[in-house]
Design an enzyme around this catalytic site. Structure first.
Site, PDB file in Angstrom:
ATOM      1  N   ASP A  67      -0.334  14.055   0.805  1.00  0.00           N
ATOM      2  CA  ASP A  67      -1.285  12.958   0.712  1.00  0.00           C
ATOM      3  C   ASP A  67      -1.365  12.588  -0.769  1.00  0.00           C
ATOM      4  OD1 ASP A  67      -3.397  11.250   0.449  1.00  0.00           O
ATOM      5  OD2 ASP A  67      -4.721  12.342   1.803  1.00  0.00           O
ATOM      6  N   SER A 147       4.223  -6.064  -6.224  1.00  0.00           N
ATOM      7  CA  SER A 147       4.010  -7.146  -5.244  1.00  0.00           C
ATOM      8  C   SER A 147       3.966  -8.457  -6.015  1.00  0.00           C
ATOM      9  CB  SER A 147       2.668  -6.934  -4.536  1.00  0.00           C
ATOM     10  OG  SER A 147       2.316  -8.078  -3.785  1.00  0.00           O
ATOM     11  N   TYR A 162      -6.782  -5.094  -3.419  1.00  0.00           N
ATOM     12  CA  TYR A 162      -5.327  -4.906  -3.433  1.00  0.00           C
ATOM     13  C   TYR A 162      -4.637  -5.622  -4.607  1.00  0.00           C
ATOM     14  CZ  TYR A 162      -0.500  -4.962  -1.600  1.00  0.00           C
ATOM     15  OH  TYR A 162       0.865  -4.841  -1.448  1.00  0.00           O
ATOM     16  N   LYS A 166      -2.330  -4.108  -7.868  1.00  0.00           N
ATOM     17  CA  LYS A 166      -0.942  -4.516  -8.173  1.00  0.00           C
ATOM     18  C   LYS A 166      -0.842  -5.114  -9.585  1.00  0.00           C
ATOM     19  CE  LYS A 166       1.010  -3.049  -4.380  1.00  0.00           C
ATOM     20  NZ  LYS A 166       1.966  -1.930  -4.410  1.00  0.00           N
TER      21      LYS A 166
END
Ligand SMILES: NC(=O)c1ccc[n+]([C@@H]2O[C@H](COP(=O)([O-])OP(=O)(O)OC[C@H]3O[C@@H](n4cnc5c(N)ncnc54)[C@H](OP(=O)(O)O)[C@@H]3O)[C@@H](O)[C@H]2O)c1
Length: 251
Positions: A67, A147, A162, A166
């Site tokens: 993890d 991304s 998010y 990035k």
């Protein structure tokens, strides 16, 4: 410039998030190119299944369960890799999540998890991998799967934290590059930034929004091709950023 994966044959690569989507495609292509790949994820049985399909390829895929939101587990991953595969030469920081909450009234625990996996795990794994590379005089390569949302944001529901993670990956990649320059290291660090790719990351997305973007999507293999391109460059050439978009993407 002659592109070749020759110098990586038999070398060790760690690919995070290899149980699905882009990470699975990268792990597969690296095995096909003759690397010994340690694929990392929580759903380790999926990586074991992928490894079984690659038995006749030049390289090999080993499955490792971790993890990556847990820093101790990242440290253990690199110890295990050194002991069972050899010193890491390539790190692909690919694992990532998008929980699709909001900022104005969002779930703070979901933000924290997103930061831990998308940003902190990338930072910690890079530190561990570069430490192994430097101890073993390996001019390796760290590739961060970023991304297009690390370079620009569009108006869409549930973007939440998010894009911030990035953008941070973009800044982290460049800061790490400067640290390596200052150390006179030949270790490379690159960012690969996909547009929309058809993977499970969209599983908990609003259906109507999904149907809209489904019309134009890349395949995970397109991104793996971009990673192999960056890795194939000669030792003196750094591909710093690869932005891969589907043709017609309106963002
Ligand atoms: N798909 C896109 O349109 C797109 C676009 C731009 C960038 N990206 C980026 O591409 C990367 C890969 O995403 P994907 O689209 O291939 O998504 P995906 O199919 O959902 O794969 C995500 C991977 O990350 C792993 N992961 C998530 N949390 C983890 C944790 N705590 N510990 C270990 N592994 C964890 C997952 O494995 P387990 O769940 O088994 O642990 C899985 O292998 C991400 O960084 C994503 O941000 C994707």
């Amino acid at each position: 410039m002659v592109l070749s994966m020759e110098r990586w044959i038999g070398k060790v690569a760690v690919v995070t998030g290899a149980s699905s989507g882009i990470g699975a495609a990268i792990a597969k292509q690296l095995v096909e190119n003759g690397l010994l790949v340690v694929g990392v994820a929580r759903r380790v049985e999926r990586i074991e299944d992928l490894a079984k399909t690659l038995g006749d390829k030049k390289g090999k895929l080993l499955a490792y369960k971790a993890d990556l939101s847990n820093r101790e587990e990242i440290k253990l991953l690199f110890d295990w890799t050194s002991d069972n595969a050899g010193p890491v030469a390539i790190l692909i920081n690919n694992a990532g999540i998008h929980t699709r909450t909001t900022i104005v009234d969002g779930d703070v625990e979901a933000w924290k998890k997103t930061i831990d996996v998308n940003l902190m795990a990338t930072c910690v794994a890079s530190r561990e991998a570069i430490s192994v590379m430097r101890k073993n005089n390996i001019d390796g390569h760290v590739i961060n799967i970023n991304s297009i949302l690390g370079h620009g944001i569009w108006n869409s529901p549930n973007m939440d934290i998010y894009p911030a993670t990035k953008y941070a990956v973009t800044a982290f990649t460049e800061t790490l590059r400067f640290e390596l320059v200052n150390l006179k290291s030949k270790i490379k660090v690159s960012s690969v930034s996909p547009g929309v790719v058809d993977t499970e990351i969209f599983e908990n997305m609003d259906r109507s929004e999904f149907e809209n973007i489904k019309k134009r999507m890349l395949n995970p293999e397109d991104i793996a091709d971009g990673v192999v391109y960056a890795l194939s460059t000669p030792p003196h050439v750094l591909v710093k950023e690869v932005i891969i978009k589907p043709v017609g993407e309106p963002y």
